[in-house]
Design an enzyme around this catalytic site. Structure first.
Site, mmCIF file in Angstrom:
data_model
loop_
_atom_site.group_PDB
_atom_site.id
_atom_site.type_symbol
_atom_site.label_atom_id
_atom_site.label_comp_id
_atom_site.label_asym_id
_atom_site.label_seq_id
_atom_site.Cartn_x
_atom_site.Cartn_y
_atom_site.Cartn_z
ATOM 1 N N SER A 246 74.211 55.513 48.457
ATOM 2 C CA SER A 246 75.149 56.420 48.191
ATOM 3 C C SER A 246 76.542 56.004 48.535
ATOM 4 C CB SER A 246 74.623 57.508 48.797
ATOM 5 O OG SER A 246 75.023 57.559 50.060
ATOM 6 N N LYS A 247 77.542 56.846 47.942
ATOM 7 C CA LYS A 247 78.856 56.936 48.468
ATOM 8 C C LYS A 247 78.865 56.439 49.789
ATOM 9 C CE LYS A 247 82.830 58.572 46.476
ATOM 10 N NZ LYS A 247 83.601 57.484 45.870
#
Ligand code: GLU
Length: 483
Positions: A246-247
């Site tokens: 994920s980010k």
């Protein structure tokens, strides 16, 4: 003559280049260079709706910043539309593809019915079954049309991936893929197969997420009667908990990493290890060394864990290898960003200051916070000036007599090797205790709980004409802040 090895990086300009894209580009580059072949850049910009302004420039700039220079290209698919049309027509002529005139509404209804009936949604070949006459009429009308690949049921599609080995799909799982859209633009599948063929790509190196598209491509190669390039699908990037990246775990643009103060060489070295391993102890590799070592058989099948701590470690190693001049050059933008006005000061001083922190830096962006006290007066926390339970009065007396002593030491002697023995002898002769002098001295100089030692700080200030004056001023100010 042996066949020339040709790889390509084929990004779509749908956003800033992410770390996964950088890895794909790097591996394709490394393999081509290792084999004495060519690395081609192809911009897959046929999905105009998804194109993002600035993305193309970002991809090109990032590749340049990382020295992943293409031997050919960039080719732009949006400039090659006639070529794809011609090949789509060829498939129609060969009767392996067909026109489909179905409206959006019909396709949606079909989809809903299939979902309700719990069957996998797929196009029902309605337009394949049109009579010759109906088809002719529709072709002459202005009804919107696409071209679809006619996928026969009950066939097995098998290919050997250079990383994963044999992969099998059943043609029953595959939809009659749209090849040419109603606006005349090709889909990714058609454009990429046609281009890989026309550009003589020998090895397609790309992320695992493209494996499900590959059987469609295989069918297209077969329909055209073309050779299939070798395929190497790179392992997914995973978070430390083995989930999709994920980010927060680092799935961010390369630009953001660079802005945070990661050196391109360090990032590249780190990215090289995301799914590839030279199977040696050695971990620090320049781009040239990676080119020498790289081979497809050392790519791992299993997902590659993206470990930001490891990236920090690589970055620290590369920062430590910079000479003073390069360190200053790389740190300059971050010093400026931190509002530190260093350009009017002597370069020798600034370099000395940076060298003091060099071995502790993980990211260049930390530099402002670490060295700020050299450039502006510290603000003191009175509690911090106290060493253990020493009475304030003792600290005050010690700092005052130390200041008197420093006045007598010529600035030329402000070197750790000379100053430290002198001051320590003074402390001993004056019956003071090291901690009760050196701790408040260090805090007086830096204002911080943790910093390099007082002698290192004084050596750096000693480079300045008014260095000793600054030191004495800080000691006085600290004593004023004690009470
Ligand atoms: N345009 C695709 C992408 O954005 C390329 C996939 C491939 O390499 O075939 O990643």
């Amino acid at each position: 003559m042996p066949q020339e090895i040709r790889t390509r990086f084929a990004p779509s300009p749908t956003g800033l280049l992410h770390i996964g894209g950088l890895r794909t580009a790097l591996y394709a580059f490394l393999f081509a260079r290792n084999q004495g072949g060519k690395f081609i850049l192809r911009i897959e910009d046929t999905d105009q709706k998804r194109s993002v302004p600035g993305a193309l420039e970002n991809i090109i700039q990032t590749l340049a910043d990382f020295s992943l220079n293409a031997d050919e290209g960039p080719y732009h698919q949006s400039e090659r539309l006639e070529i794809y049309k011609k090949y789509a027509q060829e498939l129609i002529d060969k009767k392996v593809a067909y026109y489909c005139f179905c409206t959006h509404t019909r396709l949606e209804e079909l989809h809903e019915q299939q979902i309700a009936a719990k069957v996998p949604p797929k196009y029902d070949k309605h337009c394949l079954l049109l009579s010759q006459e109906d088809r002719e009429t529709l072709l002459k009308s202005d009804q919107a049309r696409v071209i679809r690949l006619n996928i026969k049921s009950g066939e097995q599609i098998v290919f050997t991936d250079e990383v994963h080995g044999e992969i099998k799909f059943s043609s029953d799982e595959i939809d009659d893929q749209v090849l040419l859209k109603s606006d005349g633009f090709p889909t990714y599948h058609l454009a990429s197969v046609v281009d890989d063929h026309l550009m003589n790509i020998t090895h397609i190196i790309r992320g695992d997420e493209w494996i499900p598209s590959t059987p469609k491509h295989i069918l297209l190669y077969q329909a055209f009667g073309w050779n299939i390039p070798k395929l190497a699908h790179l392992p997914l990037l995973l978070s430390k908990t083995r989930k999709k990246l994920s980010k927060r775990d680092g799935d961010v643009s390369v630009k953001e990493f660079v802005e945070q103060g990661y050196l391109p060489d360090a990032l590249l070295n780190f990215v090289a290890f995301l799914g590839w391993n030279p199977k040696t102890e050695h971990e620090i590799f320049s781009l040239a060394e990676l080119v020498k070592q790289f081979s497809l058989d050392k790519i791992n099948k299993a997902g590659a864990v993206f470990d930001l701590d490891k990236l920090d470690w690589f970055n620290g190693m590369y920062i430590r290898n910079l000479n003073a001049k390069d360190l200053l050059e790389k740190c300059s933008p971050y010093l400026k960003k931190a509002g530190i006005n260093f350009e009017t000061l002597s370069q020798e001083f600034v370099e000395k200051v940076l060298l003091l922190e060099q071995s502790r830096l993980k990211k260049l962006s930390e530099i402002g916070e670490r060295v700020g006290y050299f450039f502006r007066e510290p603000v003191y926390d009175p509690k911090l000036l106290i060493w253990k339970n020493t009475p304030k009065e003792t600290i005050l007396k010690n700092l005052n007599s130390l200041a008197q002593f420093l006045l007598t030491v010529p600035t030329e002697n402000f070197k750790v090797t000379e100053l430290e023995p002198l001051v320590k002898k003074f402390i001993e002769d004056s019956k003071m205790k090291n901690g009760e002098v050196l701790w408040p001295l260090r805090v007086a100089l830096s204002g911080l709980e943790a910093s390099p030692g007082p002698f290192e700080i004084m050596e750096a200030f000693g480079v300045l004409k008014n260095g000793k004056e600054i030191i004495l001023k800080r000691i006085t100010k600290a004593t004023e802040n004690l009470f």
